[in-house]
Design a protein around this motif. Structure first.
Motif, PDB file in Angstrom:
ATOM      1  N   UNK A  35      16.772  40.046 -57.432  1.00 15.23           N
ATOM      2  CA  UNK A  35      17.068  39.130 -56.328  1.00 15.23           C
ATOM      3  C   UNK A  35      16.013  39.371 -55.255  1.00 15.23           C
ATOM      4  N   UNK A  36      15.453  38.294 -54.772  1.00 15.96           N
ATOM      5  CA  UNK A  36      14.482  38.335 -53.688  1.00 15.96           C
ATOM      6  C   UNK A  36      14.989  37.416 -52.573  1.00 15.96           C
ATOM      7  N   UNK A  37      14.412  37.574 -51.411  1.00 16.90           N
ATOM      8  CA  UNK A  37      14.759  36.673 -50.321  1.00 16.90           C
ATOM      9  C   UNK A  37      13.534  36.411 -49.462  1.00 16.90           C
ATOM     10  N   UNK A  38      13.565  35.234 -48.835  1.00 18.83           N
ATOM     11  CA  UNK A  38      12.524  34.886 -47.879  1.00 18.83           C
ATOM     12  C   UNK A  38      13.217  34.421 -46.606  1.00 18.83           C
ATOM     13  N   UNK A  39      13.062  35.207 -45.575  1.00 19.32           N
ATOM     14  CA  UNK A  39      13.631  34.849 -44.273  1.00 19.32           C
ATOM     15  C   UNK A  39      12.656  33.956 -43.526  1.00 19.32           C
ATOM     16  N   UNK A  40      13.133  33.174 -42.585  1.00 19.56           N
ATOM     17  CA  UNK A  40      12.247  32.292 -41.817  1.00 19.56           C
ATOM     18  C   UNK A  40      11.095  33.060 -41.179  1.00 19.56           C
ATOM     19  N   UNK A  41       9.886  32.629 -41.448  1.00 19.86           N
ATOM     20  CA  UNK A  41       8.713  33.243 -40.850  1.00 19.86           C
ATOM     21  C   UNK A  41       8.306  34.574 -41.445  1.00 19.86           C
ATOM     22  N   UNK A  42       8.939  34.948 -42.553  1.00 18.85           N
ATOM     23  CA  UNK A  42       8.626  36.244 -43.148  1.00 18.85           C
ATOM     24  C   UNK A  42       8.194  36.085 -44.598  1.00 18.85           C
ATOM     25  N   UNK A  43       7.624  37.145 -45.128  1.00 19.70           N
ATOM     26  CA  UNK A  43       7.220  37.153 -46.525  1.00 19.70           C
ATOM     27  C   UNK A  43       8.443  37.350 -47.424  1.00 19.70           C
ATOM     28  N   UNK A  44       8.309  36.911 -48.646  1.00 13.66           N
ATOM     29  CA  UNK A  44       9.356  37.156 -49.632  1.00 13.66           C
ATOM     30  C   UNK A  44       9.458  38.663 -49.893  1.00 13.66           C
ATOM     31  N   UNK A  45      10.671  39.149 -50.029  1.00 11.77           N
ATOM     32  CA  UNK A  45      10.867  40.570 -50.264  1.00 11.77           C
ATOM     33  C   UNK A  45      11.922  40.797 -51.347  1.00 11.77           C
ATOM     34  N   UNK A  46      11.764  41.916 -52.021  1.00  7.62           N
ATOM     35  CA  UNK A  46      12.741  42.305 -53.025  1.00  7.62           C
ATOM     36  C   UNK A  46      14.012  42.791 -52.339  1.00  7.62           C
ATOM     37  N   UNK A  47      15.143  42.361 -52.851  1.00  8.47           N
ATOM     38  CA  UNK A  47      16.435  42.792 -52.327  1.00  8.47           C
ATOM     39  C   UNK A  47      17.078  43.806 -53.269  1.00  8.47           C
TER      40      UNK A  47
END
Length: 121
Positions: A35-47
């Protein structure tokens, strides 16, 4: 393999939410899942990520102790249980499948379309 993520929505701080990712068209148990996520204005990151058989899991420090990844190979589905959510968990969440058990997005071969989680304070 095709991945379909679901379960996102608008929740309050401290609430729980479970994301699901259903796989089709491949041998689900052959893939490590992330699972990964991309928050507004941020890079995609591993969760979080989980090994093929489900015996090994890893979490980002920011979610450790609050999120739980699991999988049901009989149902071709991976889950992300999100507890005690915080505003900084607001993001589009993506599931991914790959042959490598990696924290890096580039290591994953297949991606779901993403599901939006918004945590309101």
């Amino acid at each position: 393999v095709q991945l379909q993520a679901s379960g996102g929505g608008l929740v309050q701080v401290g609430d729980s939410l479970r994301l699901s990712c259903a796989a089709s068209g491949g041998t689900f148990s052959s893939y490590n899942m992330g699972w990964f996520r991309r928050a507004p204005g941020k890079e995609r990151e591993s969760v979080a990520r989980i090994s093929r058989g489900g015996g090994t899991t890893r979490y980002a420090d920011s979610v450790k102790g609050r999120f739980t990844i699991s999988r049901d190979n009989a149902q071709n589905t991976v889950y992300l249980q999100m507890d005690s959510v915080m505003p900084e968990d607001t993001a589009v969440y993506y599931c991914a499948a790959g042959y490598s058990f990696s924290v890096y997005a580039a290591a994953y071969d297949y991606w779901g379309q993403g599901t939006l989680v918004t945590v309101s304070s």
